[in-house]
Design an enzyme around this catalytic site. Structure first.
Site, PDB file in Angstrom:
ATOM      1  NE  ARG A  38      -3.830   0.331   2.651  1.00 33.23           N
ATOM      2  CZ  ARG A  38      -4.146  -0.514   3.631  1.00 33.23           C
ATOM      3  NH1 ARG A  38      -3.343  -0.651   4.664  1.00 33.23           N
ATOM      4  NH2 ARG A  38      -5.270  -1.189   3.604  1.00 33.23           N
ATOM      5  CB  VAL A  98      -8.159   1.656  -5.637  1.00 36.85           C
ATOM      6  CG1 VAL A  98      -9.234   1.805  -6.690  1.00 36.85           C
ATOM      7  CG2 VAL A  98      -6.952   2.505  -6.021  1.00 36.85           C
ATOM      8  CD  GLU A  99      -3.063  -0.602  -3.545  1.00 29.84           C
ATOM      9  OE1 GLU A  99      -2.377   0.035  -2.728  1.00 29.84           O
ATOM     10  OE2 GLU A  99      -2.577  -1.202  -4.508  1.00 29.84           O
ATOM     11  N   GLY A 100      -8.150   0.657  -0.220  1.00 30.45           N
ATOM     12  CA  GLY A 100      -8.637   1.280   1.012  1.00 30.45           C
ATOM     13  C   GLY A 100      -9.055   2.701   0.714  1.00 30.45           C
TER      14      GLY A 100
END
Length: 813
Positions: free
Chosen positions: A382, A504-506
């Site tokens: 991340r 995205v990605e959280g």
């Protein structure tokens, strides 16, 4: 009156002893002896009513008793332990696996309130290996030269075939795959640098390269795959013979990945003509990057075994498997269009897809471990892909904007001279510098083996948010040049893509409100996670022993942070020890102050709100902001040193640190204004802000210094945007802008001579070109000087020009 003042003096003198003990974090035994001695002296010499001294001696007696561990554990801690066990909030399996992932390093130091700067300053600077540098200078440069962003985004809706072939040939999809399997085996530092450079040229290309080198089949295989799986898949992925995607998000489960409805049922079925025990899968996923072109689908699903064919459990939980895209029942190919940014992204479905058990990544032994596997890899990943892409876009935006605002004139002046534009350019530069610092230092930590779960969330949220601000600011200062799309536009497609990185990605709201502090409060805190583990220990006596030790150390540190926050607020942290002297010393000291204030506020919030803090998302978000800002400020100081402490960059360092620490102050203020218990909020305010809010945002003059660095061809300008593509090809608008900037800088004396002549009415001219001709005819400019200024004007107008189209060229379809 004299007796009163005499008594007050000795009281204050006495109180300095426990405050000093707490500030210096002297151990309990030594502190007890020192306080006892001070109390004895105060009792003999001091002035006051008898009951006051009685209360002090009762307090001291309690302090002495606490030193007897067995008595303390049985009579005090046992009762508190039982209460604590009932207060600890319930944690789901997915939350527990997220909390247990990753490592703790500098982020943990900040949570102590007394950071050991040696742990950060001893971290090696981010460096590329010879092979990594050669790849950046060779294949990455060539790839960037091949990219035509207008063609990709508006004509093809995809990367050209020759670009796909080149990326496969040069193993762009294999940066994280070890060399033994045919990959490049690059570090996080190199991975980040490659993505940033490509993104300065094309978001579509950067995303296409980033996904296979981030969370997905390749990374999962490297860390968890069986030997057979690694030997089969990794060489194919490295060569580009297989294109991977990873399917997690479902229409009914986005951020709440733990509730994905996609299932895999262990059962008997036919595979290659034989009956075997396998998994029958059904899924419906969306937003999956590379899914339309993927040849192998990494799939997250919930595994069930109703017939107990692989064990004695009915349900195993989230599991990860690799499914060849040509398996019967797999549907891929359709595409989403994320905000006119046409990287390959789309849905994938599976209907009654039967596969062998050994398609589970890591084999049957890894059944039910999918979420843990994903969280462990996301803990580092991340921090790389999306932050690096935001960094590349921001570096390109400030590089372009600095040049454009120097060469573009309004009202006879470069627009960079207007204070409103100065403010925006300084903000763009400061945010880019913070991103450079955070990413560089965090990548260096990953290269050293850290798995920075909480810093990765900080980097994802704050880099994409700062990237959004830089993108907005770039559009603002460049105006019409930025908003008119076409082959000559160098900002539009990056601007379009900004919301994608936010979601995205959280998603950023989730990351800020729940992850940064929610995970950090447990994972980075020096005691909380261990206290929770002690409470969960099935052996009550062992848990009680551990809890007793942790609890009283925790209380000691909390009291220390109260003393440290108060004393450093009173003294503006002038006397706290820091590792460096000189112009950055005060920023180290202020970080020490806000570290103690944050730790005190965090401990108090967890004590007063308990499990409710998880639901008080705005309070949690503010605590996460304070933590993030002091983390990023410390990264700025480390980055400055890693770059050799160039004096020219000090305005950027000062702007960055002042902005971050001012925001930390304001978020602490916001926390206290909204804290539910007003009495506790008042006590905290007295300890954290006894002199009020005294920290200020950067001064306007600092912005002027920064803009002077950005609007001229300076080393500071090049350092700030060191990671972008600057290749000398006619389609590279950034390089063309730089050439014009250099031309304007070289001709600056001639431009001043011309401006003086116009101002003195020695020459007249309706515009710049007419004025140049008039100055040449008047003998003010020589033929060569006039030719040089005319060539400059032509180059400037070429850069200011925007695209236009025939009406039929804009018709859809």
């Amino acid at each position: 009156m004299s007796e009163f003042l005499f008594g007050l003096f000795w009281l204050l003198l006495f109180l300095t002893v426990p405050v000093t003990m707490a500030y210096r974090r002297v151990d309990l035994g030594s502190s007890t002896l020192a306080i006892g001695g001070a109390l004895l002296v105060y009792s003999l010499i001091g002035y006051g009513p008898w009951f006051w001294f009685l209360l002090l001696w009762i307090f001291y007696a309690v302090l002495v008793v606490i030193n007897f561990t067995d008595f303390r554990r049985e009579r005090i801690t046992a009762q508190l332990f039982d209460v604590y066990k009932s207060m600890v909030p319930a944690i789901s399996d997915t939350e527990r696996e997220a909390l247990e992932t990753g490592s703790v390093s500098w982020d943990g130091e900040l949570f102590t309130g007394l950071p050991d700067w040696a742990n950060l300053m001893s971290l090696p600077a981010p460096q590329l290996s010879d092979a990594e540098q050669a790849f950046l200078d060779g294949p990455v440069e060539k790839l960037c030269a091949m990219l035509d962003d207008w063609q990709i985004t508006h004509e093809l809706g995809d990367l050209p075939p020759e670009v796909w072939d080149y990326m496969k040939q040069e193993r762009f999809f294999a940066m994280i795959i070890p060399e033994e399997y045919g990959g490049l085996g690059f570090s996080a530092v190199a991975n980040s640098a490659v993505l940033a450079k490509i993104c300065s040229r094309s978001v579509v290309a950067a995303t296409t390269v980033g996904v296979p080198n981030s969370l997905g089949p390749g990374e999962l295989l490297i860390h968890y795959g069986t030997d057979a799986q690694k030997k089969h898949w990794l060489p194919r992925l490295a060569a580009g013979d297989e294109i991977p995607c990873f399917a997690l998000t479902a229409p009914r489960a986005g951020s709440d990945a733990g509730s994905i409805p996609d299932t895999g049922i262990v059962c008997k079925g036919e595979w290659e003509g034989k009956e075997i025990t396998g998994i029958r899968l059904n899924w419906d996923k969306r937003y999956i990057t590379l899914a339309p072109v993927a040849t192998v689908v990494g799939l997250a699903f919930k595994l069930y075994d109703p017939e107990h064919l692989i064990g004695d459990r009915d349900a195993y939980g989230i599991t990860a498997a690799l499914i060849p895209a040509d398996t019967p029942g797999v549907v891929t190919g359709r595409r989403h269009l994320p905000l006119n940014t046409p990287f390959q992204n789309g849905p994938t479905q599976g209907k009654d897809v039967f596969v062998p058990l050994d398609f589970i990544i890591g084999g049957v032994e890894r059944a039910g471990q999918g979420w843990k596997m994903l969280m462990e890899q996301l803990a580092a990943g991340r921090a790389i892909s999306l932050p690096s892409e935001s960094q590349g876009s921001s570096q390109a935006a400030i590089y372009a904007s600095g040049a454009y605002c120097r060469i573009r004139k309004q009202f006879g002046l470069p627009i960079a001279k207007f204070e409103g534009v100065e403010e925006v350019l300084a903000r763009m530069a400061g945010h880019t510098y913070i991103m450079n610092a955070g990413i560089g230092c965090t990548m260096a930590a990953i290269k050293q083996g850290e798995i920075p779960a909480v810093p990765s969330a900080i980097m994802k949220y704050h880099c994409t948010e700062m990237g959004r601000m830089v993108g907005n600011d770039a559009m603002d200062v460049q105006g019409g040049k930025a908003i008119i799309l076409g082959p000559e536009n160098y900002l539009g497609s990056a601007y379009d893509s900004i919301p994608i990185s936010i979601t995205v990605e959280g998603a950023n709201i989730l990351t800020r409100s729940l992850i940064i502090f929610g995970q950090g409060a447990v994972r980075c805190h020096p005691f909380v996670f261990d206290e929770m583990q002690a409470a969960a220990n099935p052996d009550y006596e062992a848990g009680l022993r551990d809890f007793d030790n942790l609890l009283f150390r925790h209380i000691g540190v909390a009291l220390s942070n109260a003393a440290r926050a108060f004393v450093m607020a009173l003294t503006h942290a002038r006397y706290t020890d820091v590792p460096r002297q000189g112009p950055t010393k005060r920023y180290f000291q202020h970080i020490n102050r806000y570290s103690a204030a944050f730790a005190l506020a965090a401990d108090t919030s967890m004590l007063m709100l308990g499990g409710d803090l998880k639901r008080k998302e705005t309070l949690s978000a503010r605590l996460g902001d304070v933590f993030s800002y002091i983390y990023l400020a410390s990264m700025v100081l480390k980055h400055y040193e890693d770059q050799g402490s160039p004096e020219e960059d000090l305005p950027l360092v000062e702007w960055s640190c002042r902005t971050l620490l001012y925001k930390a102050q304001e978020q602490l203020h916001g926390l206290l204004r909204n804290f539910p218990n007003r009495f506790v909020a008042g006590v905290l305010r007295l300890l954290i802000f006894p002199r009020g809010r005294t920290y200020h945002a950067p001064a306007d003059d600092l912005g002027k210094q920064i803009v002077a660095l950005l609007t001229r061809p300076t080393p500071a300008r090049e350092r700030l945007s060191a990671g972008i593509y600057k290749g000398d090809d006619p389609r590279n608008m950034l390089r063309r802008l730089q050439k014009v900037l250099e031309q304007v800088e070289s001709n600056a004396p001639l431009s001043r001579k011309l401006a003086d002549a116009v101002r003195s009415k020695l020459v007249n001219g309706e515009d710049e070109v007419a004025a140049i001709h008039a100055a040449r005819e008047a003998g003010i400019l020589s033929e060569d000087e006039a030719a040089s200024l005319l060539a400059q004007d032509e180059a400037v107008m070429a850069m200011i020009r925007v695209d236009d189209f025939a009406p039929e060229a804009l018709r859809r379809g």
